[in-house]
Design a protein around this motif. Structure first.
Motif, PDB file in Angstrom:
ATOM      1  N   ARG A  75       0.662  -1.239  -0.046  1.00 50.96           N
ATOM      2  CA  ARG A  75       0.075  -0.009  -0.006  1.00 50.96           C
ATOM      3  C   ARG A  75       1.085   1.359   0.123  1.00 50.96           C
ATOM      4  NH1 ARG A  75      -5.030  -0.476  -1.680  1.00 50.96           N
ATOM      5  NH2 ARG A  75      -6.007  -2.615  -0.731  1.00 50.96           N
ATOM      6  N   ALA A  76       2.137   1.030   0.552  1.00 47.19           N
ATOM      7  CA  ALA A  76       2.806   2.297   0.633  1.00 47.19           C
ATOM      8  C   ALA A  76       3.485   2.745  -0.749  1.00 47.19           C
ATOM      9  CB  ALA A  76       4.158   2.037   1.469  1.00 47.19           C
ATOM     10  N   MET A  77       3.126   2.157  -1.623  1.00 46.07           N
ATOM     11  CA  MET A  77       3.621   2.468  -3.178  1.00 46.07           C
ATOM     12  C   MET A  77       2.283   2.765  -3.845  1.00 46.07           C
ATOM     13  SD  MET A  77       6.180  -0.809  -3.658  1.00 46.07           S
ATOM     14  CE  MET A  77       6.554  -0.321  -5.475  1.00 46.07           C
ATOM     15  N   GLY A  78       1.199   3.180  -3.082  1.00 47.65           N
ATOM     16  CA  GLY A  78       0.008   3.724  -4.201  1.00 47.65           C
ATOM     17  C   GLY A  78      -1.014   2.504  -4.140  1.00 47.65           C
ATOM     18  N   ASP A  79      -2.269   3.076  -4.127  1.00 41.04           N
ATOM     19  CA  ASP A  79      -3.662   2.137  -4.325  1.00 41.04           C
ATOM     20  C   ASP A  79      -3.576   1.744  -5.750  1.00 41.04           C
ATOM     21  OD1 ASP A  79      -4.101   2.767  -1.594  1.00 41.04           O
ATOM     22  OD2 ASP A  79      -5.523   4.427  -2.233  1.00 41.04           O
ATOM     23  N   ARG A  80      -3.184   2.571  -6.708  1.00 33.77           N
ATOM     24  CA  ARG A  80      -3.264   2.229  -8.094  1.00 33.77           C
ATOM     25  C   ARG A  80      -2.337   1.241  -8.308  1.00 33.77           C
ATOM     26  NH1 ARG A  80      -7.224   2.403 -11.493  1.00 33.77           N
ATOM     27  NH2 ARG A  80      -7.577   4.641 -10.843  1.00 33.77           N
TER      28      ARG A  80
ATOM     29  N   THR B  90      -3.735  -2.243  -7.327  1.00 31.71           N
ATOM     30  CA  THR B  90      -4.863  -2.768  -8.134  1.00 31.71           C
ATOM     31  C   THR B  90      -4.412  -3.169  -9.584  1.00 31.71           C
ATOM     32  OG1 THR B  90      -5.526  -0.546  -8.872  1.00 31.71           O
ATOM     33  CG2 THR B  90      -6.709  -1.668  -6.912  1.00 31.71           C
ATOM     34  N   ASP B  91      -3.398  -2.371  -9.994  1.00 30.17           N
ATOM     35  CA  ASP B  91      -2.961  -2.493 -11.489  1.00 30.17           C
ATOM     36  C   ASP B  91      -1.753  -3.322 -11.515  1.00 30.17           C
ATOM     37  OD1 ASP B  91      -5.574  -1.926 -12.383  1.00 30.17           O
ATOM     38  OD2 ASP B  91      -4.768   0.461 -12.564  1.00 30.17           O
ATOM     39  N   GLY B  92      -0.983  -2.907 -10.686  1.00 26.12           N
ATOM     40  CA  GLY B  92       0.430  -3.257 -10.655  1.00 26.12           C
ATOM     41  C   GLY B  92       1.574  -2.495 -11.616  1.00 26.12           C
ATOM     42  N   LEU B  93       2.591  -2.754 -11.671  1.00 26.86           N
ATOM     43  CA  LEU B  93       3.745  -1.822 -12.286  1.00 26.86           C
ATOM     44  C   LEU B  93       3.303  -2.008 -13.714  1.00 26.86           C
ATOM     45  CD1 LEU B  93       6.970  -1.616 -10.733  1.00 26.86           C
ATOM     46  CD2 LEU B  93       5.458   0.186 -10.662  1.00 26.86           C
ATOM     47  N   TYR B  94       3.179  -3.023 -14.341  1.00 23.09           N
ATOM     48  CA  TYR B  94       2.756  -3.159 -15.702  1.00 23.09           C
ATOM     49  C   TYR B  94       1.844  -2.216 -16.168  1.00 23.09           C
ATOM     50  CZ  TYR B  94       1.899  -5.173 -20.155  1.00 23.09           C
ATOM     51  OH  TYR B  94       1.413  -5.227 -21.548  1.00 23.09           O
ATOM     52  N   GLY B  95       0.252  -2.098 -15.315  1.00 20.46           N
ATOM     53  CA  GLY B  95      -0.590  -1.431 -15.822  1.00 20.46           C
ATOM     54  C   GLY B  95      -0.123   0.230 -15.448  1.00 20.46           C
ATOM     55  N   LEU B  96       0.787   0.416 -14.597  1.00 13.19           N
ATOM     56  CA  LEU B  96       0.959   1.846 -14.629  1.00 13.19           C
ATOM     57  C   LEU B  96       1.867   2.301 -15.549  1.00 13.19           C
ATOM     58  CD1 LEU B  96       1.509   2.167 -10.640  1.00 13.19           C
ATOM     59  CD2 LEU B  96      -0.380   2.621 -11.927  1.00 13.19           C
ATOM     60  N   ILE B  97       2.972   1.437 -16.024  1.00 14.66           N
ATOM     61  CA  ILE B  97       3.914   1.743 -17.051  1.00 14.66           C
ATOM     62  C   ILE B  97       3.166   1.692 -18.501  1.00 14.66           C
ATOM     63  CG2 ILE B  97       4.672  -0.213 -17.599  1.00 14.66           C
ATOM     64  CD1 ILE B  97       7.740   0.641 -17.317  1.00 14.66           C
ATOM     65  N   LYS B  98       2.177   1.072 -18.836  1.00 15.65           N
ATOM     66  CA  LYS B  98       1.619   0.936 -20.121  1.00 15.65           C
ATOM     67  C   LYS B  98       0.548   2.071 -20.368  1.00 15.65           C
ATOM     68  CE  LYS B  98       1.316  -1.873 -22.859  1.00 15.65           C
ATOM     69  NZ  LYS B  98       2.016  -2.171 -24.320  1.00 15.65           N
ATOM     70  N   LEU B  99      -0.052   2.692 -19.426  1.00 19.05           N
ATOM     71  CA  LEU B  99      -1.158   3.779 -19.640  1.00 19.05           C
ATOM     72  C   LEU B  99      -0.431   5.110 -19.322  1.00 19.05           C
ATOM     73  CD1 LEU B  99      -4.055   1.811 -18.024  1.00 19.05           C
ATOM     74  CD2 LEU B  99      -3.290   1.944 -20.618  1.00 19.05           C
ATOM     75  N   ARG B 100      -0.663   6.023 -20.036  1.00 14.31           N
ATOM     76  CA  ARG B 100       0.078   7.291 -19.920  1.00 14.31           C
ATOM     77  C   ARG B 100      -0.479   8.205 -18.740  1.00 14.31           C
ATOM     78  NH1 ARG B 100       1.127   9.388 -26.073  1.00 14.31           N
ATOM     79  NH2 ARG B 100       2.576   7.576 -26.621  1.00 14.31           N
ATOM     80  N   ILE B 101      -1.878   7.769 -18.602  1.00 15.74           N
ATOM     81  CA  ILE B 101      -2.870   8.628 -17.600  1.00 15.74           C
ATOM     82  C   ILE B 101      -2.307   8.261 -16.144  1.00 15.74           C
ATOM     83  CG2 ILE B 101      -4.774   8.690 -18.975  1.00 15.74           C
ATOM     84  CD1 ILE B 101      -5.871   6.202 -17.373  1.00 15.74           C
ATOM     85  N   PHE B 102      -1.312   7.199 -15.833  1.00  6.62           N
ATOM     86  CA  PHE B 102      -1.108   6.766 -14.704  1.00  6.62           C
ATOM     87  C   PHE B 102       0.504   7.012 -14.477  1.00  6.62           C
ATOM     88  CE2 PHE B 102      -4.494   3.272 -14.926  1.00  6.62           C
ATOM     89  CZ  PHE B 102      -5.251   3.945 -14.332  1.00  6.62           C
ATOM     90  N   ALA B 103       0.939   7.842 -15.549  1.00 12.66           N
ATOM     91  CA  ALA B 103       2.421   8.405 -15.452  1.00 12.66           C
ATOM     92  C   ALA B 103       2.900   8.728 -13.883  1.00 12.66           C
ATOM     93  CB  ALA B 103       2.824   9.382 -16.517  1.00 12.66           C
ATOM     94  N   GLU B 104       2.184   9.539 -13.225  1.00  9.74           N
ATOM     95  CA  GLU B 104       2.312  10.056 -12.078  1.00  9.74           C
ATOM     96  C   GLU B 104       2.370   9.068 -10.900  1.00  9.74           C
ATOM     97  OE1 GLU B 104       0.872  13.452  -8.630  1.00  9.74           O
ATOM     98  OE2 GLU B 104       0.144  13.442 -10.900  1.00  9.74           O
ATOM     99  N   GLU B 105       1.647   8.031 -10.964  1.00  7.12           N
ATOM    100  CA  GLU B 105       1.404   6.829 -10.058  1.00  7.12           C
ATOM    101  C   GLU B 105       2.598   6.009 -10.295  1.00  7.12           C
ATOM    102  OE1 GLU B 105      -1.020   8.214 -11.622  1.00  7.12           O
ATOM    103  OE2 GLU B 105      -2.841   8.268 -10.418  1.00  7.12           O
ATOM    104  N   TYR B 106       3.028   5.816 -11.507  1.00 13.06           N
ATOM    105  CA  TYR B 106       4.261   5.010 -11.839  1.00 13.06           C
ATOM    106  C   TYR B 106       5.426   5.504 -11.320  1.00 13.06           C
ATOM    107  CZ  TYR B 106       8.281   3.209 -14.437  1.00 13.06           C
ATOM    108  OH  TYR B 106       9.345   2.565 -14.769  1.00 13.06           O
ATOM    109  N   GLU B 107       5.752   6.934 -11.352  1.00 11.63           N
ATOM    110  CA  GLU B 107       6.788   7.589 -11.022  1.00 11.63           C
ATOM    111  C   GLU B 107       7.093   7.344  -9.398  1.00 11.63           C
ATOM    112  OE1 GLU B 107       9.558   8.821 -12.613  1.00 11.63           O
ATOM    113  OE2 GLU B 107       8.549   8.325 -14.574  1.00 11.63           O
ATOM    114  N   ARG B 108       5.715   7.749  -8.700  1.00 13.36           N
ATOM    115  CA  ARG B 108       5.671   7.515  -7.165  1.00 13.36           C
ATOM    116  C   ARG B 108       6.132   6.153  -6.673  1.00 13.36           C
ATOM    117  NH1 ARG B 108       0.364   7.509  -3.634  1.00 13.36           N
ATOM    118  NH2 ARG B 108       1.568   6.972  -1.510  1.00 13.36           N
ATOM    119  N   ALA B 109       5.451   4.896  -7.416  1.00 14.48           N
ATOM    120  CA  ALA B 109       5.723   3.573  -7.069  1.00 14.48           C
ATOM    121  C   ALA B 109       7.195   3.461  -7.516  1.00 14.48           C
ATOM    122  CB  ALA B 109       4.926   2.922  -8.106  1.00 14.48           C
ATOM    123  N   VAL B 110       7.727   3.759  -8.359  1.00 19.14           N
ATOM    124  CA  VAL B 110       9.210   3.535  -8.605  1.00 19.14           C
ATOM    125  C   VAL B 110      10.237   3.902  -7.929  1.00 19.14           C
ATOM    126  CG1 VAL B 110      11.314   3.634 -10.458  1.00 19.14           C
ATOM    127  CG2 VAL B 110       8.761   3.251 -11.007  1.00 19.14           C
TER     128      VAL B 110
END
Length: 976
Positions: free
Chosen positions: A701-706, A709-729
């Protein structure tokens, strides 16, 4: 900067002229390689260790060790030599050591699979079992409950293996031994008997336990006995037909097949120059050789005018090589009526075949022999011969070791081409020194060495050394020599070392370091291999001994400045279709982003890798060696969770190799080593995770709710989740740096990645239990004089590897078993265990036995009672500390007492189980042997456990359970 003075330039020109004066065809690249290796050698201590290969173009190939990151302890290496006599001039004194062997039978598992057609059961077996359906039907019809029985299916064949013990077959002794193990472990045959025959002995005849020869007995329409003759047929090339006379006699009554280890293309040049045919079977399985159909060769039509003449004068005998394809074709022909058939030869009745003896002639020139070999031999055989060319002589064990490590694609036929291709002469080795010796004929070694590059020569020497270091506790052995001024053996001056053994390797072989001062001129002193740990080894000069003493107290890390912070483990995604981008490009992007964050959060200097993924392996670099090295040095392990990840054997091996390091770290420091940082590449439900992954404590959970639910693959594939991806990484990089700094995991030895087990185990439908039992005294009931440092208030507190380990061994074993995806429990060997001896098995078990417990009469009685009943699903492991002075002094007496108390457990199971029962001298050796022991007892448990159907409505016995299990007896002849 290089020295550019005129004197330096003149010196360099003289060196280049000297290299060209070696009468070798050296191009510019070869000269550059030699100069580079010579420059690298200047960084080592003066006075080389003698491990360089000094033949031909590869003279300085192994004069230095180019591997980076080796500790000084590992640099204290001693050369290993062949123990056979040879060479000229003064000889050096030496000691004999015992080294691990490589596999002598390539593709053994595929050979076992090829025997599957022989698994066809014989339905009307000798035993009876309850027929529930017939019993119920009779009860419903008559009203009387009378049990009805029916025959129990059983294995079809009783196999008799006839081994040709002629002189030429001595070369294939190791291969035949491994073949017999394959035949016994497959469970294809009801019984297996081994008979030895020497065709030079006219009175030699293999006989059964009742005194009958193999061909005696009634002739059934569908015989249930099978004869497998193993022979290279080379001895029959000299006009001796006694083997063929015997085969004709056996084939007249029992299905008989000839197995030849030589490649088929040279069969005609041996004693196997009989008429060749293709045989096809009738519709029924398992028929005698006389019933096989074939077409007479064109030049032999007159011999087959009458049916009786064909049936009694010439008998077809199938012949197969040591390849899975040939074995499978014969098995399908015998049991499935395969219309394609298999290869066979026509064996005449005794007295019909007359062949002149082979003419004697002079051996051809070495250059002609090499040219002929290169023209007709396979690519693998040529490469194997070239790699072995620096050694004037080698035994078969070393040849198989080079094949296994450097030419893994080579088969038994390729090895045979090297042996019988005219390159070598076979001489009998010294008694007890590893069997026959292969010596290159005059001029052959030099011609082959000219085709060997310096890089390949170095790889050969290094690969053999690495194998010996990684398998120092393997039960199968071959002898070698180590220089020793006080030794009772000699190294001929003409011999070349084939490998080098570090001090750590020699310790793993059971040799201890003797911290004594020696003069600078004294060579290394190594004593013979130990049945007891009382033997010692003196290493090098006085300065080396002082340095070794310091290194023993404080291990030197492997170049800590260049250790990667993390190892990214992921499952490769197969490419969909023929085009499109690389499916793993997103993993590579994640890796680059993580490396950037880690570099920013740490003080790593420029050029030092922040992380590692398998795409970092350069072309031409050993894949498995590089992976094993990084897994032994990285600080944090980062697995990318996905459904594909936990079905990948490669990912399971990577996980286990790193987890083993973490377990060793916890054992030595007694502090948890939480150095695995998992990542959800694709979200995985907890119930789908294997045990090692499920037990990790990690808050996603510390890496974000999105991210959850979607994993890093979902965050890195969809541009709308770019901010969530940067936070998770970013959060992931913080976790990696924090775990590395908190754990400070010490580097370990390079992992033998190819032989590592998978942490995820085999796919199964439920939990896999495993129990660890400890048979050791407590500190309150120790024998008189025994130190209490190794014991606690309970048996489970026994710590035999103290002070190297600060944690009880039972809990270290529990962690190692859990890392193999088992649910492990621990208990002591008490009276409750003894009361369960007669119960059916409920789980596989490991019994850790302290030899000192046998000093007590009550312990001896309880362990002897445990050993009285066969329990193959229990394996005994006997840890002992070679640095424990009390155990070292009493070793011989304790070993004898254990063998007298538990003889069955000491001899049962696979080779790894027997090696574990003989004694495990270190924590590292314990970790190496335990996976093989766990796998063995788990399979034995599945073989002997009772099986029940789902729901428990009716009990059903399945093949492999107690009712269907038929023990396989292996009877050996006098010479077997």
């Amino acid at each position: 900067m290089p020295d550019t003075t005129p004197d330096a330039a003149a010196a360099l020109n003289k060196v280049v002229e000297a290299l060209h004066g070696l009468d070798r065809d050296l191009d510019g690249v070869s000269v550059a390689e030699l100069l580079w290796l010579a420059a690298g050698a200047q960084n080592r201590a003066a006075g080389g260790d003698g491990s360089g290969i000094t033949r031909g173009a590869s003279a300085s190939a192994s004069a230095s060790d180019p591997r980076e990151g080796l500790s000084d302890w590992d640099r204290l290496r001693k050369p290993l030599y062949e123990p056979s006599a040879g060479g000229s001039g003064a000889a050096l004194p030496a000691r004999v050591v015992s080294l691990p062997r490589g596999a002598a039978l390539p593709r053994a598992r595929e050979l076992a699979t090829a025997l599957r057609p022989l698994r066809r059961p014989w339905l009307a077996g000798r035993r009876q079992q309850l027929d529930i359906e017939a019993t119920v039907s009779d009860y419903a019809r008559t009203g009387e409950l009378v049990p009805a029985f029916r025959p129990t299916p059983e294995r079809w064949f009783d196999l008799t293996v006839v081994l040709d013990r002629s002189p030429t077959m001595a070369v294939w002794g190791d291969t035949v031994d491994e073949l017999l193990k394959v035949l016994s472990r497959t469970g294809v045959f009801r019984t297996l008997r081994v008979r030895d025959v020497s065709i030079w002995d006219a009175d030699s005849e293999p006989r059964s336990a009742q005194g009958r020869p193999p061909g005696a007995g009634p002739r059934n329409a569908q015989p249930r006995r099978l004869i497998l003759v193993v022979s290279d047929c080379v001895s029959g090339a000299g006009g001796d037909n006694r083997l063929w006379d015997r085969i004709h006699h056996w084939a007249g009554a029992i299905p008989t097949v000839l197995l030849n280890p030589l490649p088929p293309k040279i069969w005609r040049h041996s004693g196997l120059d009989l008429p060749a045919v293709r045989v096809t079977p009738p519709a029924v399985p398992s028929v005698r050789n006389a019933q096989l159909r074939f077409t007479a060769p064109p030049l032999m039509d007159h011999d087959f005018q009458q049916r009786g003449s064909r049936r009694h004068t010439w008998l077809p005998v199938p012949i197969v090589g040591l390849s899975p394809r040939a074995v499978a074709k014969w098995a399908r022909t015998l049991m499935r009526g395969d219309p394609e058939g298999c290869e066979a030869v026509l064996v005449p009745e005794p007295g019909l075949l007359h062949r002149p003896p082979a003419p004697e002639g002079t051996s051809p020139d070495g250059a002609l022999l090499v040219e002929a070999f290169l023209h007709r031999a396979s690519t693998a055989a040529v490469r194997l011969a070239v790699l072995c060319s620096p050694y004037p002589q080698l035994n078969i064990a070393l040849l198989h070791l080079v094949r296994q490590e450097l030419v893994p694609e080579a088969t038994s036929a390729d090895v045979a081409e090297v042996v019988v291709g005219g390159l070598v002469s076979i001489v009998e080795g010294e008694t007890g020194r590893g069997g026959p010796v292969l010596r290159f004929r005059e001029g052959v070694g030099e011609r082959l060495a000219s085709r060997l590059g310096a890089r390949d020569a170095l790889r050969t020497h290094d690969a053999v050394s690495r194998f010996i270091a990684a398998h120092a506790l393997a039960p199968s052995r071959f002898p070698a020599l180590v220089p020793d001024a006080a030794g009772d053996a000699e190294i001929a001056s003409g011999l070349v070392p084939f490998a080098a053994a570090s001090a750590r390797t020699l310790r793993s072989l059971g040799l201890a370091v003797e911290e004594v001062a020696t003069t600078a001129q004294e060579p290394t002193a190594v004593e013979a291999p130990l049945p007891s740990p009382g033997r010692t080894i003196a290493l090098g000069t006085a300065s080396e001994v002082d340095e070794a003493r310091q290194l023993r107290a404080r291990p030197v890390p492997r170049d800590p400045a260049r250790r990667p912070y993390f190892f990214l483990s992921y499952a490769h995604t197969p490419r969909y279709g023929t085009g499109g981008p690389d499916p793993d490009m997103w993993v590579e992007r994640l890796f680059r982003d993580l490396c950037g964050h880690v570099m920013a959060m740490t003080d790593l200097p420029a050029g030092v890798p922040a992380g590692f993924m398998d795409r970092e392996i350069r072309t031409g670099e050993g894949w498995s060696e590089r992976l094993g090295e990084v897994l032994g040095t990285c600080r944090v392990f980062v697995p990318l969770f996905s459904p594909r990840y936990f079905t990948s054997e490669t990912c399971g091996k990577e996980w286990y190799a790193f987890a083993q390091r973490a377990i060793y770290h916890q054992a030595k420091s007694n502090r948890p080593a939480e150095a695995i940082v998992p990542v959800q590449w694709v979200p995985m439900p907890p119930e789908q995770l294997p045990g090692p992954a499920e037990r990790l404590q990690f808050n996603h959970r510390a890496m974000g709710d999105r991210y959850v639910t979607d994993g890093l693959y979902g965050l890195i594939k969809l541009r709308i989740f770019a901010e969530e991806y940067e936070r998770a990484v970013y959060e992931l990089a913080k976790r990696i740096v924090s775990a590395a700094d908190a754990t400070r995991l010490a580097p370990g030895s390079p992992v033998d990645y190819r032989h590592a087990p998978s942490a995820f185990g085999r796919p199964s439908g439920g939990a896999r239990p495993m129990h660890v039992t400890v048979a050791a005294p407590t500190r309150h009931d120790l024998p008189d004089g025994r130190a209490s440092d190794y014991y606690g208030t309970q048996s489970q507190d026994w710590n035999p590897y103290y002070p190297d380990s600060a944690r009880p061994l039972a809990y270290v074993a529990q962690d190692l078993v859990r890392s193999l995806n088992y649910q492990a429990t621990v208990s002591s060997f008490d009276h409750e265990t003894q009361s369960q001896l007669s119960r059916p098995p409920t789980r596989p078990e490991l019994l850790l036995v302290d030899r000192w417990a046998l000093e007590d009469e009550e312990w001896r009685q309880r362990l002897a009672a445990f050993d009285a009943e066969p329990r193959p699903w229990v394996s005994v492991v006997v840890p002992w500390n070679r640095n424990d002075p009390q155990s070292r002094v009493a070793e011989a007496e304790l070993v004898q007492r254990l063998e007298r108390t538990m003889p069955r457990q000491m001899r049962q199971g696979r080779a790894a189980c027997r090696a574990a029962a003989r004694g495990v001298p270190s924590m590292e050796a314990f970790g190496q042997l335990l996976p093989e022991v766990v796998e063995s007892v788990a399979q034995e448990y599945l073989r002997h456990a009772e099986a029940f159907p789902p729901g428990g409505a009716r009990r059903t016995e399945y093949p492999g359970s107690r009712t269907y299990h038929i023990p396989l007896s292996v009877e050996e002849g006098e010479d077997s």
